[in-house]
Design a protein around this motif. Structure first.
Motif, PDB file in Angstrom:
ATOM      1  N   PRO A 476      17.302  47.475 -37.412  1.00 42.76           N
ATOM      2  CA  PRO A 476      18.459  47.987 -38.286  1.00 42.76           C
ATOM      3  C   PRO A 476      17.384  47.909 -39.945  1.00 42.76           C
ATOM      4  O   PRO A 476      16.744  47.137 -40.208  1.00 42.76           O
ATOM      5  N   ARG A 477      17.398  48.879 -40.741  1.00 40.25           N
ATOM      6  CA  ARG A 477      16.644  48.601 -42.285  1.00 40.25           C
ATOM      7  C   ARG A 477      17.233  48.783 -43.221  1.00 40.25           C
ATOM      8  O   ARG A 477      18.275  49.904 -43.336  1.00 40.25           O
ATOM      9  N   SER A 515      14.536  44.663 -42.978  1.00 36.45           N
ATOM     10  CA  SER A 515      13.684  44.855 -42.318  1.00 36.45           C
ATOM     11  C   SER A 515      14.477  44.060 -40.937  1.00 36.45           C
ATOM     12  O   SER A 515      13.939  42.838 -41.071  1.00 36.45           O
ATOM     13  N   LYS A 516      15.228  44.382 -40.153  1.00 34.73           N
ATOM     14  CA  LYS A 516      15.512  43.817 -38.969  1.00 34.73           C
ATOM     15  C   LYS A 516      16.766  42.366 -40.011  1.00 34.73           C
ATOM     16  O   LYS A 516      16.880  40.981 -39.502  1.00 34.73           O
ATOM     17  N   ILE A 518      15.523  40.886 -42.644  1.00 37.05           N
ATOM     18  CA  ILE A 518      14.385  40.402 -43.371  1.00 37.05           C
ATOM     19  C   ILE A 518      14.519  40.578 -44.315  1.00 37.05           C
ATOM     20  O   ILE A 518      13.593  41.973 -44.159  1.00 37.05           O
TER      21      ILE A 518
ATOM     22  N   THR B  32       5.731  43.456 -40.167  1.00 38.22           N
ATOM     23  CA  THR B  32       7.474  43.532 -40.097  1.00 38.22           C
ATOM     24  C   THR B  32       7.831  42.489 -39.103  1.00 38.22           C
ATOM     25  O   THR B  32       8.283  42.338 -38.622  1.00 38.22           O
ATOM     26  N   PRO B  33       9.103  41.571 -39.776  1.00 40.90           N
ATOM     27  CA  PRO B  33       9.965  41.086 -39.095  1.00 40.90           C
ATOM     28  C   PRO B  33      10.623  41.753 -37.814  1.00 40.90           C
ATOM     29  O   PRO B  33      11.163  41.746 -36.282  1.00 40.90           O
ATOM     30  N   ALA B  34      11.191  43.043 -37.964  1.00 45.23           N
ATOM     31  CA  ALA B  34      11.552  43.911 -36.894  1.00 45.23           C
ATOM     32  C   ALA B  34      10.510  44.396 -36.282  1.00 45.23           C
ATOM     33  O   ALA B  34      11.153  44.617 -34.954  1.00 45.23           O
ATOM     34  N   GLU B  99       9.773  52.237 -35.439  1.00 46.04           N
ATOM     35  CA  GLU B  99       9.864  51.587 -37.366  1.00 46.04           C
ATOM     36  C   GLU B  99       8.457  51.292 -37.698  1.00 46.04           C
ATOM     37  O   GLU B  99       8.165  50.517 -38.601  1.00 46.04           O
ATOM     38  N   ARG B 102       7.928  54.020 -39.706  1.00 49.67           N
ATOM     39  CA  ARG B 102       9.093  53.862 -40.674  1.00 49.67           C
ATOM     40  C   ARG B 102       8.348  52.876 -41.676  1.00 49.67           C
ATOM     41  O   ARG B 102       7.789  52.872 -42.696  1.00 49.67           O
TER      42      ARG B 102
END
Lengths: 671, 141
Positions: A476-477, A515-516, A518, B32-34, B99, B102
């Motif tokens: 999720p963003r 992002s996620k 964080i 990025t964390p994701a 991701e 993005r």
């Protein structure tokens, strides 16, 4: 004597290049060769039959000590009565295994009876239609009988018991192992249509039928219906699944494409626990819901007409839905959901209690209004801990297979103490009260029109331009702009064990991207709220703020006269962070011009990493006397000014320092 | 910039299949964390999938995903679980490609990223692993 036949043909049967040689003496008194045999679309080539002892007694041809060459050699014996065209064959491929076939072609209707005694199931593989699972192991016992006329098959009766059956299709997506069960089928043709009824009992063994996996435990399916060239119809059918319940079903499949046309399904008083164990658990394995547990009862009526859902009636009784990972739970669930594709209907869902990520939810009643693919809920009041969450104007619609929805509402009276305790995080004080403007979800994106407003720490928090892409996805963003006004620092610092600061702050976080969940990007700024109010900061808080820039300041305080004071005055606090690529670019309330030299204390600590400066009753705490910025600007007596000098700080490092401070709550011994 | 990103991907793609990898340029948002979380998820799941890659039950597709190639090679009671593993792996892989695109502000790069990853998964896979050729046929490495 030699017989030759070029071709024999009947519905579903064709034999070519038939040659039979009958000799009076020798080891091969009868030899029959088939160049090609086709049965039900399957073809074999170069088949042979040899009889060492053959005799023609009046019009009966008897074969003893015969061998079938398929090309596997299989012992066989048969009698063929030429007058009545009756063939009786007995095949014993191996000790204990016996197949008998009796075919009467000379009478109308012709008839066929095949019996198997401890027969190897693999021998049936050759007769299975293409693309059907084929047996690879197991034994079969029972009979298949058929009769017909010149127009083809008229009657069919099957009574078979299988043991240790293994089967699979080529891809392994429809397969079974060690299956014990029995099958019976009776079918009769009237002109072009068949009437049939059958029953199958799955006693034991494993079956994987993509995507389902199950283990037999006297599962039973019984049905009757009709079959013609255009459709297969089930007039009545019942599936009994132990520990789950009974499902009654009727419907039609269009042939030959096997497209589902219509069905009616009725499942009465289904045990949800059994359904979860036997059906859902294998399906949900390795997914986010693999530890889902269900209890209670469900009744379902489902009507499907002309290739689309027509009506659904779902009733839930005393159901519990619980996530083993503790994310959600609904208990005492009762529901009555009558849905129709063509008319408006009203339903209701209630549950006695629940929890969401550990946050207790009270009794709730959700009135539903449904119209085709649209569901609306006018108002729901959900007790949350000691407060409430209100949803109004919920409106959801399925379009092109995807849901879109919107709602608005609010949250009120939830104490921060209870909320933070439920979430297992640092205890905070105050109440959460907020307004939720229009929230919409479409194309995997959740967006808030207007501003989310919350009251916390005696101040206000406003979130604007809030958008979450794929909120329920793997990554999720979230993006938003957040403004906090007049937060009470005393409440805030008490919550985070940061030492005590009296005063108020404003916080602006512009261009926040999570992002996620964080942070990966933002422009944040913390500043004292303009106005007249007490501004005091404790020695512990000073040291903690200083520690954010690294160690050292604490020791400096200890060496100065400031150690005699518990708290100091300040005029303003300011800190900013521009986060990019994991690095926080820091700033303060004011920049210190490079030309301004700070007064240094004589003697103690000069040249050390943490130094203390004093000037006009103002003390400067700085990690190094280089170009820096003011985090706490002194004012009043005794006053203290805290400087920051690290312009670039790793975000992860900054977070770990904050966590250390709030966790350890560093205290200083005054001497 | 686009070439730079793709070059980075060539260095750091297939993490789960290659424990030792190189990391790329700092001005690209690839940490990025994701992204890190998704890569960690792939790495964590890899030991569960590895036996099925080795047996040929599961193969690498030309779309940068994984697929059950021959379910017959999986014990019957495990077939549903392997289906679940494959579905979870593909959700993470799809999310990872999306991701990365993005995070760098270029959602239009997703197809290129996917294609680059697909090639690198195959290149880093040990011998014996099955993969889909550009024509879609299964080939054993």
């Amino acid at each position: 004597m030699i017989f030759s036949v070029e071709e024999l043909e009947a519905p579903g049967f064709r034999a070519r290049d038939i040659k039979a040689v009958l000799a009076a003496t020798g080891n091969e008194q009868l030899r029959v060769n088939l160049g090609e045999l086709t049965l039900q679309g399957r073809t074999w080539r170069k088949l042979g039959l040899i009889c060492r002892k053959a005799e023609l007694d009046r019009d009966v041809l008897r074969c003893r000590q015969g061998v079938l060459e398929l090309p596997e050699k299989i012992p066989v014996r048969f009698d063929y009565a030429i007058g009545t065209k009756t063939l009786e064959v007995e095949i014993a491929p191996e000790p204990g295994e016996r197949w008998r076939l009796r075919v009467r072609l000379g009478e109308t209707p012709w008839s066929l009876l095949l019996t198997a005694d401890n027969g190897q199931a693999t021998r049936l593989a050759a007769f299975m239609p293409e693309n059907y699972p084929r047996p690879s192991a197991g034994r079969v016992r029972g009979s298949v009988s058929a009769s017909g006329s010149g127009e083809g098959l008229r009657n069919l009766m099957v009574e078979l018991v299988v043991a240790g059956l293994a089967f699979s299709d080529a891809a392994g997506l429809r397969a079974g192992e060690n299956v014990d069960g029995r099958v019976s089928l009776r079918a009769e043709r009237d002109k072009a249509a068949w009437g049939w009824q059958g029953e199958a009992v799955w006693i034991a063994g494993d079956v994987f039928w993509q995507p389902f996996f199950g283990r037999g435990a006297a599962h039973r399916v019984a049905a009757r219906g009709t079959l013609d060239s255009r459709r297969l119809a089930v007039a009545t059918g019942v599936a009994a699944i132990p520990d789950v319940g009974e499902v009654r079903l009727s419907g039609t499949l269009a042939r030959p494409a096997n497209d589902l046309e219509d069905f009616e399904l009725h499942a009465q008083d289904v045990n949800l626990g059994g359904l979860q164990r036997q059906v859902l658990k294998p399906l949900l394995d390795q997914t986010a819901y693999s530890e889902l547990s269900l209890k209670g009862r469900m009744t379902l009526d489902w009507h499907y007409r002309g290739g689309r859902n027509e009506a659904l009636q779902l009733t839930l009784k005393d159901a519990d839905v619980e996530d083993g990972r503790g994310r959600f739970a609904l208990r005492g669930l009762r529901g009555d959901i009558p849905w129709s594709a063509t008319r408006e209907s009203r339903g209701e869902i209630r549950f006695a209690s629940g929890a969401l990520f550990g946050i207790g939810l009270g009794e709730i009643r959700v009135p539903l209004r449904m119209n085709g693919s649209r569901v609306t809920v006018s108002r729901v009041r959900l007790p949350v801990l000691d407060g409430r969450f209100t949803v109004e104007g919920f409106d959801a619609e399925m379009r092109d297979g995807k849901w879109r929805w919107q709602l608005n509402g609010g949250i009120g009276g939830v104490s921060m103490e209870k909320l933070t305790a439920a979430l297992g995080i640092t205890t905070m004080h105050g109440k959460v009260t907020g307004v939720i403007p229009r929230v919409s979800y479409e194309a995997s994106t959740l967006a808030v029109d207007g501003a989310l407003l919350f009251q916390v720490f005696d101040g206000s928090v406003v979130a604007k331009n809030l958008v979450i892409v794929e909120p329920f996805g793997r990554a999720p963003r979230l993006s938003a702009d957040v403004e906090m006004r007049s937060l009470d620092l005393e409440l805030l610092t008490r919550a985070f064990s940061f030492g005590n600061i009296q005063g108020r702050i404003d916080v602006d976080v512009a261009g926040l991207v999570l992002s996620k969940w964080i942070p990966v990007r933002f422009d944040a700024r913390v500043m004292s709220t303009p106005g007249d109010y007490p501004r005091k900061i404790s020695q512990t808080a000073v040291q903690n703020i200083s520690a954010l820039g690294g160690a050292g300041a604490a020791a400096a305080i200890q060496r100065s006269f400031l150690r005699f004071f518990d708290q100091f005055s300040y005029s303003k606090i300011g800190l900013s962070c521009v986060l990019r690529n994991g690095v926080c670019r820091m700033g303060g309330a004011d920049d210190i011009p490079r030309t301004t030299a700070l007064a240094e204390p004589s003697g103690a600590g000069a040249g050390e990493r943490g130094r203390l400066g004093e000037s006009d009753s103002t003390a400067y705490v700085s990690p190094a006397a280089t170009h820096g910025y003011v985090i706490v600007k002194g004012g009043g007596i005794p006053a203290i000014t805290v400087m920051g000098y690290n312009r670039s700080v790793s975000w992860d490092e900054l977070l770990s320092r904050l966590q250390r401070i709030t966790r350890d709550n560093l205290t200083f011994e005054m001497r | 910039m686009r070439r730079l990103l793709l070059r980075f991907l060539l260095l750091s793609a297939a993490l789960p299949l290659a424990p030792a990898v190189s990391y790329g340029q700092a001005d690209l948002e690839i940490n990025t964390p994701a992204i890190n979380s998704l890569r960690a998820g792939l790495k964590q799941r890899h030991p569960q999938l590895a036996p099925y890659y080795a047996s040929g039950a599961v193969g690498l597709t030309r779309e940068g995903l994984v697929a059950v190639r021959d379910a017959n090679l999986i014990p019957l009671p495990s077939r549903g679980a392997v289906n679940g593993l494959v579905a979870a792996e593909n959700q993470d892989r799809n999310a990872l490609y999306r991701e990365i695109a993005r995070a760098n502000g270029r959602p239009d790069w997703e197809a290129d990223i996917r294609s680059t990853f697909a090639q690198r998964w195959v290149a880093l896979a040990p011998g014996g692993v099955w993969y889909q050729s550009s024509g879609g046929a299964w080939v054993r490495k």
